[in-house]
Design a protein around this motif. Structure first.
Motif, PDB file in Angstrom:
ATOM      1  N   TYR A 275       0.833  -1.195   0.000  1.00  0.00           N
ATOM      2  CA  TYR A 275       0.000   0.000   0.000  1.00  0.00           C
ATOM      3  C   TYR A 275       0.870   1.247   0.000  1.00  0.00           C
ATOM      4  N   CYS A 276       0.454   2.262  -0.744  1.00  0.00           N
ATOM      5  CA  CYS A 276       1.106   3.552  -0.605  1.00  0.00           C
ATOM      6  C   CYS A 276       0.228   4.450   0.257  1.00  0.00           C
ATOM      7  N   ALA A 277       0.882   5.381   0.920  1.00  0.00           N
ATOM      8  CA  ALA A 277       0.191   6.272   1.843  1.00  0.00           C
ATOM      9  C   ALA A 277       0.782   7.664   1.733  1.00  0.00           C
ATOM     10  N   ALA A 278      -0.038   8.657   2.035  1.00  0.00           N
ATOM     11  CA  ALA A 278       0.410  10.044   1.989  1.00  0.00           C
ATOM     12  C   ALA A 278      -0.148  10.809   3.191  1.00  0.00           C
ATOM     13  N   LYS A 279       0.665  11.712   3.673  1.00  0.00           N
ATOM     14  CA  LYS A 279       0.236  12.557   4.792  1.00  0.00           C
ATOM     15  C   LYS A 279      -0.297  13.867   4.244  1.00  0.00           C
ATOM     16  N   ALA A 280      -1.349  14.368   4.854  1.00  0.00           N
ATOM     17  CA  ALA A 280      -2.019  15.558   4.335  1.00  0.00           C
ATOM     18  C   ALA A 280      -1.346  16.856   4.727  1.00  0.00           C
ATOM     19  N   THR A 281      -0.468  16.799   5.714  1.00  0.00           N
ATOM     20  CA  THR A 281       0.121  18.021   6.233  1.00  0.00           C
ATOM     21  C   THR A 281       1.634  17.910   6.318  1.00  0.00           C
ATOM     22  N   TYR A 282       2.255  19.060   6.489  1.00  0.00           N
ATOM     23  CA  TYR A 282       3.706  19.114   6.617  1.00  0.00           C
ATOM     24  C   TYR A 282       4.138  18.411   7.902  1.00  0.00           C
ATOM     25  N   SER A 283       5.311  17.791   7.839  1.00  0.00           N
ATOM     26  CA  SER A 283       5.872  17.162   9.023  1.00  0.00           C
ATOM     27  C   SER A 283       7.359  17.457   9.089  1.00  0.00           C
ATOM     28  N   ASN A 284       7.861  17.703  10.308  1.00  0.00           N
ATOM     29  CA  ASN A 284       9.295  17.957  10.455  1.00  0.00           C
ATOM     30  C   ASN A 284      10.059  16.679  10.783  1.00  0.00           C
ATOM     31  N   TYR A 285       9.385  15.545  10.603  1.00  0.00           N
ATOM     32  CA  TYR A 285      10.059  14.256  10.729  1.00  0.00           C
ATOM     33  C   TYR A 285       9.411  13.307   9.726  1.00  0.00           C
ATOM     34  N   THR A 286       9.999  12.149   9.539  1.00  0.00           N
ATOM     35  CA  THR A 286       9.458  11.170   8.599  1.00  0.00           C
ATOM     36  C   THR A 286       8.623  10.145   9.353  1.00  0.00           C
ATOM     37  N   PRO A 287       7.313  10.197   9.205  1.00  0.00           N
ATOM     38  CA  PRO A 287       6.470   9.243   9.931  1.00  0.00           C
ATOM     39  C   PRO A 287       6.679   7.816   9.433  1.00  0.00           C
TER      40      PRO A 287
ATOM     41  N   THR B  59       4.689   5.169  11.089  1.00  0.00           N
ATOM     42  CA  THR B  59       3.571   4.372  11.577  1.00  0.00           C
ATOM     43  C   THR B  59       2.334   4.670  10.749  1.00  0.00           C
ATOM     44  N   LYS B  60       1.499   3.642  10.573  1.00  0.00           N
ATOM     45  CA  LYS B  60       0.359   3.799   9.668  1.00  0.00           C
ATOM     46  C   LYS B  60      -0.620   4.856  10.140  1.00  0.00           C
ATOM     47  N   GLY B  61      -0.710   5.084  11.431  1.00  0.00           N
ATOM     48  CA  GLY B  61      -1.627   6.070  11.967  1.00  0.00           C
ATOM     49  C   GLY B  61      -1.268   7.504  11.610  1.00  0.00           C
ATOM     50  N   ASP B  62      -0.047   7.720  11.151  1.00  0.00           N
ATOM     51  CA  ASP B  62       0.402   9.064  10.798  1.00  0.00           C
ATOM     52  C   ASP B  62      -0.040   9.495   9.408  1.00  0.00           C
ATOM     53  N   TYR B  63      -0.541   8.569   8.620  1.00  0.00           N
ATOM     54  CA  TYR B  63      -0.880   8.861   7.233  1.00  0.00           C
ATOM     55  C   TYR B  63      -2.379   8.989   7.033  1.00  0.00           C
ATOM     56  N   ASP B  64      -2.735   9.916   6.132  1.00  0.00           N
ATOM     57  CA  ASP B  64      -4.136  10.275   5.962  1.00  0.00           C
ATOM     58  C   ASP B  64      -4.800   9.639   4.744  1.00  0.00           C
ATOM     59  N   TYR B  65      -4.009   9.387   3.730  1.00  0.00           N
ATOM     60  CA  TYR B  65      -4.559   8.830   2.489  1.00  0.00           C
ATOM     61  C   TYR B  65      -3.879   7.503   2.178  1.00  0.00           C
ATOM     62  N   TRP B  66      -4.678   6.573   1.649  1.00  0.00           N
ATOM     63  CA  TRP B  66      -4.187   5.241   1.341  1.00  0.00           C
ATOM     64  C   TRP B  66      -4.688   4.791  -0.020  1.00  0.00           C
ATOM     65  N   GLY B  67      -3.843   4.029  -0.707  1.00  0.00           N
ATOM     66  CA  GLY B  67      -4.283   3.389  -1.936  1.00  0.00           C
ATOM     67  C   GLY B  67      -4.981   2.076  -1.630  1.00  0.00           C
ATOM     68  N   GLN B  68      -5.444   1.420  -2.694  1.00  0.00           N
ATOM     69  CA  GLN B  68      -6.153   0.152  -2.543  1.00  0.00           C
ATOM     70  C   GLN B  68      -5.212  -1.032  -2.413  1.00  0.00           C
ATOM     71  N   GLY B  69      -3.951  -0.842  -2.756  1.00  0.00           N
ATOM     72  CA  GLY B  69      -2.977  -1.916  -2.622  1.00  0.00           C
ATOM     73  C   GLY B  69      -2.737  -2.668  -3.914  1.00  0.00           C
ATOM     74  N   THR B  70      -1.534  -3.218  -4.012  1.00  0.00           N
ATOM     75  CA  THR B  70      -1.181  -4.060  -5.151  1.00  0.00           C
ATOM     76  C   THR B  70      -0.482  -5.309  -4.613  1.00  0.00           C
ATOM     77  N   GLN B  71      -0.874  -6.465  -5.141  1.00  0.00           N
ATOM     78  CA  GLN B  71      -0.360  -7.733  -4.630  1.00  0.00           C
ATOM     79  C   GLN B  71       1.014  -8.025  -5.211  1.00  0.00           C
ATOM     80  N   VAL B  72       1.934  -8.377  -4.335  1.00  0.00           N
ATOM     81  CA  VAL B  72       3.249  -8.869  -4.743  1.00  0.00           C
ATOM     82  C   VAL B  72       3.399 -10.282  -4.190  1.00  0.00           C
TER      83      VAL B  72
END
Length: 126
Positions: free
Chosen positions: A95-107, A109-122
């Motif tokens: 899954y890819c994820a994106a955060k909606a706001t600026y961050s002064n560190y690199t998150p 944990t999954k709870g830090d991200y606001d948007y998620w894709g549907q996923g791709t199977q590997v």
């Protein structure tokens, strides 16, 4: 409406390489963190890699260090995950994820991200 669309998954053999893509639409994420997570059947969603901004603030999960590379192309609003020396234990939905706001560190944990894709199977066969 923000959408993240992963692509590039598939069935490969151990030792092969694969490149995943995550195309964002609806807004740009050039200044915000983006990440890859994965989830194998019966397991928790696991952090794989993240980048705070284009080309910087990059971190990897211990299990993929030295084998996976995360990158971004802001002109295309797309993030990539280059995976090399794949192992059967890399088998998961990615899954890819994106955060909606600026961050002064690199998150990382999954709870830090606001948007998620549907996923791709590997799937990596031994």
């Amino acid at each position: 409406q923000v959408q993240l669309a992963e692509s590039g998954g598939g069935l490969v053999q151990a030792g092969d390489s694969l490149r995943l893509s995550c195309e964002a639409s609806g807004r740009t994420f050039s200044s915000y963190p983006m990440a890859w997570f994965r989830q194998a059947p019966g397991k928790e969603r696991e952090f794989v890699a993240a980048t705070r901004w284009s080309g910087g603030g990059i971190y990897y999960g211990d299990s993929v260090k030295g084998r996976f590379t995360i990158s971004r192309d802001n002109a295309k609003n797309t993030m990539y995950l280059q995976m090399k020396s794949l192992k059967p234990e890399d088998t998961a939905v990615y899954y890819c994820a994106a955060k909606a706001t600026y961050s002064n560190y690199t998150p990382m944990t999954k709870g830090d991200y606001d948007y998620w894709g549907q996923g791709t199977q590997v799937t990596v066969s031994s």
